[in-house]
Motif scaffolding. Structure first.
Motif, PDB file in Angstrom:
ATOM      1  N   THR A 309     -20.474  30.477  23.916  1.00  0.00           N
ATOM      2  CA  THR A 309     -21.117  29.577  24.869  1.00  0.00           C
ATOM      3  C   THR A 309     -21.243  30.222  26.251  1.00  0.00           C
ATOM      4  OG1 THR A 309     -18.973  28.608  25.405  1.00  0.00           O
ATOM      5  CG2 THR A 309     -20.236  27.557  23.652  1.00  0.00           C
ATOM      6  N   LEU A 310     -20.767  31.458  26.396  1.00  0.00           N
ATOM      7  CA  LEU A 310     -20.863  32.205  27.656  1.00  0.00           C
ATOM      8  C   LEU A 310     -22.216  32.932  27.672  1.00  0.00           C
ATOM      9  CD1 LEU A 310     -17.233  33.601  27.575  1.00  0.00           C
ATOM     10  CD2 LEU A 310     -18.078  31.800  29.099  1.00  0.00           C
ATOM     11  N   LEU A 311     -23.203  32.367  28.361  1.00  0.00           N
ATOM     12  CA  LEU A 311     -24.585  32.840  28.251  1.00  0.00           C
ATOM     13  C   LEU A 311     -24.950  33.906  29.274  1.00  0.00           C
ATOM     14  CD1 LEU A 311     -26.383  29.390  27.654  1.00  0.00           C
ATOM     15  CD2 LEU A 311     -25.229  30.900  26.006  1.00  0.00           C
ATOM     16  N   ASP A 312     -24.177  34.065  30.335  1.00  0.00           N
ATOM     17  CA  ASP A 312     -24.500  35.022  31.399  1.00  0.00           C
ATOM     18  C   ASP A 312     -24.171  36.442  30.927  1.00  0.00           C
ATOM     19  OD1 ASP A 312     -24.788  36.547  33.675  1.00  0.00           O
ATOM     20  OD2 ASP A 312     -23.699  35.162  34.988  1.00  0.00           O
ATOM     21  N   SER A 313     -25.211  37.221  30.579  1.00  0.00           N
ATOM     22  CA  SER A 313     -24.990  38.557  30.015  1.00  0.00           C
ATOM     23  C   SER A 313     -24.539  39.573  31.056  1.00  0.00           C
ATOM     24  CB  SER A 313     -26.275  39.054  29.339  1.00  0.00           C
ATOM     25  OG  SER A 313     -27.346  39.114  30.270  1.00  0.00           O
ATOM     26  N   GLU A 314     -24.738  39.295  32.342  1.00  0.00           N
ATOM     27  CA  GLU A 314     -24.272  40.222  33.373  1.00  0.00           C
ATOM     28  C   GLU A 314     -22.773  40.044  33.608  1.00  0.00           C
ATOM     29  OE1 GLU A 314     -26.519  40.032  36.954  1.00  0.00           O
ATOM     30  OE2 GLU A 314     -28.437  40.497  35.983  1.00  0.00           O
ATOM     31  N   ARG A 315     -22.341  38.832  33.735  1.00  0.00           N
ATOM     32  CA  ARG A 315     -20.909  38.579  33.951  1.00  0.00           C
ATOM     33  C   ARG A 315     -20.122  38.788  32.654  1.00  0.00           C
ATOM     34  NH1 ARG A 315     -17.265  36.218  37.280  1.00  0.00           N
ATOM     35  NH2 ARG A 315     -15.655  34.868  36.376  1.00  0.00           N
ATOM     36  N   TYR A 316     -20.667  38.288  31.544  1.00  0.00           N
ATOM     37  CA  TYR A 316     -19.984  38.370  30.253  1.00  0.00           C
ATOM     38  C   TYR A 316     -20.771  39.327  29.353  1.00  0.00           C
ATOM     39  CZ  TYR A 316     -18.323  33.987  32.271  1.00  0.00           C
ATOM     40  OH  TYR A 316     -17.833  33.037  33.124  1.00  0.00           O
ATOM     41  N   SER A 317     -20.634  40.603  29.630  1.00  0.00           N
ATOM     42  CA  SER A 317     -21.396  41.611  28.882  1.00  0.00           C
ATOM     43  C   SER A 317     -20.915  41.684  27.436  1.00  0.00           C
ATOM     44  CB  SER A 317     -21.242  42.981  29.535  1.00  0.00           C
ATOM     45  OG  SER A 317     -19.900  43.416  29.481  1.00  0.00           O
ATOM     46  N   LEU A 318     -21.716  42.286  26.597  1.00  0.00           N
ATOM     47  CA  LEU A 318     -21.358  42.427  25.184  1.00  0.00           C
ATOM     48  C   LEU A 318     -20.051  43.193  25.031  1.00  0.00           C
ATOM     49  CD1 LEU A 318     -23.795  43.233  22.273  1.00  0.00           C
ATOM     50  CD2 LEU A 318     -21.565  44.311  22.389  1.00  0.00           C
ATOM     51  N   SER A 319     -19.877  44.239  25.807  1.00  0.00           N
ATOM     52  CA  SER A 319     -18.648  45.041  25.688  1.00  0.00           C
ATOM     53  C   SER A 319     -17.418  44.244  26.108  1.00  0.00           C
ATOM     54  CB  SER A 319     -18.772  46.311  26.529  1.00  0.00           C
ATOM     55  OG  SER A 319     -18.967  45.998  27.900  1.00  0.00           O
ATOM     56  N   ARG A 320     -17.557  43.389  27.124  1.00  0.00           N
ATOM     57  CA  ARG A 320     -16.429  42.569  27.561  1.00  0.00           C
ATOM     58  C   ARG A 320     -16.068  41.526  26.506  1.00  0.00           C
ATOM     59  NH1 ARG A 320     -17.955  41.521  33.975  1.00  0.00           N
ATOM     60  NH2 ARG A 320     -16.919  43.406  34.786  1.00  0.00           N
ATOM     61  N   LEU A 321     -17.083  40.912  25.900  1.00  0.00           N
ATOM     62  CA  LEU A 321     -16.811  39.935  24.854  1.00  0.00           C
ATOM     63  C   LEU A 321     -16.210  40.604  23.619  1.00  0.00           C
ATOM     64  CD1 LEU A 321     -19.969  37.654  25.154  1.00  0.00           C
ATOM     65  CD2 LEU A 321     -17.617  37.056  25.715  1.00  0.00           C
ATOM     66  N   ALA A 322     -16.657  41.818  23.317  1.00  0.00           N
ATOM     67  CA  ALA A 322     -16.081  42.553  22.188  1.00  0.00           C
ATOM     68  C   ALA A 322     -14.607  42.865  22.437  1.00  0.00           C
ATOM     69  CB  ALA A 322     -16.864  43.838  21.945  1.00  0.00           C
ATOM     70  N   SER A 323     -14.280  43.275  23.669  1.00  0.00           N
ATOM     71  CA  SER A 323     -12.877  43.564  24.000  1.00  0.00           C
ATOM     72  C   SER A 323     -12.034  42.298  23.952  1.00  0.00           C
ATOM     73  CB  SER A 323     -12.788  44.191  25.395  1.00  0.00           C
ATOM     74  OG  SER A 323     -13.470  45.427  25.434  1.00  0.00           O
ATOM     75  N   LEU A 324     -12.615  41.181  24.392  1.00  0.00           N
ATOM     76  CA  LEU A 324     -11.887  39.911  24.353  1.00  0.00           C
ATOM     77  C   LEU A 324     -11.584  39.507  22.919  1.00  0.00           C
ATOM     78  CD1 LEU A 324     -10.839  37.370  25.865  1.00  0.00           C
ATOM     79  CD2 LEU A 324     -13.120  36.391  25.526  1.00  0.00           C
ATOM     80  N   PHE A 325     -12.573  39.625  22.034  1.00  0.00           N
ATOM     81  CA  PHE A 325     -12.348  39.220  20.655  1.00  0.00           C
ATOM     82  C   PHE A 325     -11.374  40.158  19.960  1.00  0.00           C
ATOM     83  CE2 PHE A 325     -13.287  38.981  16.104  1.00  0.00           C
ATOM     84  CZ  PHE A 325     -13.159  37.611  15.911  1.00  0.00           C
ATOM     85  N   CYS A 326     -11.359  41.430  20.356  1.00  0.00           N
ATOM     86  CA  CYS A 326     -10.431  42.386  19.761  1.00  0.00           C
ATOM     87  C   CYS A 326      -8.981  41.961  19.997  1.00  0.00           C
ATOM     88  CB  CYS A 326     -10.681  43.777  20.335  1.00  0.00           C
ATOM     89  SG  CYS A 326      -9.685  45.084  19.594  1.00  0.00           S
TER      90      CYS A 326
END
Length: 395
Positions: A309-326
């Motif tokens: 549900t985090l839609l802002d791709s600049e603040r919540y980049s793909l790499s940051r979300l990947a690290s969070l899920f890891c």
């Protein structure tokens, strides 16, 4: 009580005031208990129970020596049976409330508190009451196995502490109890979970609480990152023309494997949700789908597809979300601390009420140990996961 007082005094934290004799007595009174002043009154019994779990759920025969008191194992068991489960639940809830004030701002991710939810199991003695309530694994012949419970826990990522845990019969889907954990979350929190918790209904419930989700999408869900691709609406039936098409409407591309889409409300209600809850869900929600690849030498590449549900791709980049899920895999380590290091994999009580009481005290002791780890990490300026759980438990 010499031993338990010495142990609690070592923690030197505000929230251990919730485990003082006065706090225990208040929780018992609030649970409707009354008692006479005896050697094993509810206050002493709770503290001895605490001591028992702290020493690896040791046998009742050992507790008289550990506590420095004179009582028999049978007397202690009877005193523990007289304890109200609600008293222990209140005690854990009040400790968690104090924790939220003192430590739950630790380890924020981009300003958000992050929580993990996952399910596991534990076994218990083979009694008719436990068999009837919890059931046993299906591959075992009747009368040849042990009752096994489904166990669901919500953990705060920054500290690794348990905010709430629930036990249910073995054949219980993770999502059937997850909604009971949502009141522990606040607006702006982020919930990270695996594919067993990923559905339109769950995300919609999180939306209603203004809680964000980062969930792994099940491998059978069709996700297509082609811009402007066709989609299928719920309830349109099956045909060759609709086969292989996603059930979400494409809205905007954020990257090669990153997009904003609209998920639609399914036509059938999940079994774990009431008709009233299902009717209150919105007809659609806007979410973000993203995919990345994990490459490790000697292994095949693994693709991970997430919905958020985090839609802002600049603040919540793909790499940051990947690290969070890891970081989600840390919950398996924490479960190992509980089930293996603290011996929670096999509980000892022979009644449903007794098993649930054991769970509450395990959570209390586990959170105390995590508090010690957090303080050690702060003193040494290292991540809390660098601190040994078993060393903190022994201390």
């Amino acid at each position: 009580m010499r031993s338990i007082t010495e142990i609690v005094d070592r923690f030197k934290q505000n929230w251990t005031g919730e485990l003082s004799s006065a706090a225990v007595a208040q929780a018992c009174r609030d649970a409707g208990m009354t008692w006479h002043n005896s050697a094993l009154n509810p206050i002493v019994t709770v503290q001895v129970f605490f001591l028992q779990i702290l020493h690896g759920n040791t046998a009742c025969e050992h507790l008289s020596h550990l506590a420095g008191l004179s009582f028999t194992a049978a007397a202690y068991c009877r005193a523990r049976m007289r304890l109200e489960l609600e008293a222990l639940r209140l005690l854990l809830g009040r400790c968690v409330e104090q924790l939220q004030q003192d430590t739950f701002d630790t380890g924020r991710w981009l300003g958000h508190r992050v929580f993990h939810v996952d399910g596991s199991s534990f076994s218990m003695p083979d009694t008719p009451e436990l068999q009837a309530h919890f059931g046993q694994p299906g591959q075992q012949q009747p009368g040849c196995g042990f009752p096994t419970a489904h166990w669901l826990a919500l953990l705060h990522v920054g500290t690794g502490m348990i905010t709430k845990m629930l036990a249910a019969p073995l054949r219980t889907h993770d999502m059937s109890k997850t909604a009971h954990l949502h009141p522990e979350l606040q607006a702006g929190d982020v919930l990270v979970a695996d594919c067993g918790f990923c559905s339109f209904a769950h995300l919609a419930l999180l939306f209603q609480r203004a809680v964000h989700g980062v969930l792994r999408i099940h491998q059978r869900t069709i996700v297509d990152f082609t811009p402007g691709r066709a989609h299928v609406l719920p309830g349109q039936g099956k045909s060759d023309r609709k086969k292989g098409k996603p059930r979400s409407r494409w809205l905007r591309q954020l990257g090669a494997s990153d997009q904003i889409v609209e998920w639609f409300k399914p036509t059938t209600k999940p079994r774990w949700m009431s008709s009233e809850q299902f009717a209150a869900l919105p007809t659609s929600i806007v979410v973000r789908e993203l995919r990345y690849t994990i490459q490790e030498k000697g292994f095949r590449p693994t693709e991970i597809t997430l919905v958020s549900t985090l839609l802002d791709s600049e603040r919540y980049s793909l790499s940051r979300l990947a690290s969070l899920f890891c970081q989600r895999w840390q919950i398996e380590t924490n479960f190992g601390h509980l089930k293996t290091t603290m011996n929670m994999d096999v509980l000892k009580c022979k009644t449903v009420d007794g098993v649930l009481k054991e769970l509450q005290v395990f959570a209390l002791v586990y959170n105390l140990v995590r508090q010690v780890m957090l303080e050690a990490a702060r003193r040494q300026s290292v991540d809390v996961n660098r601190i040994s759980f078993i060393d903190a438990l022994r201390w």
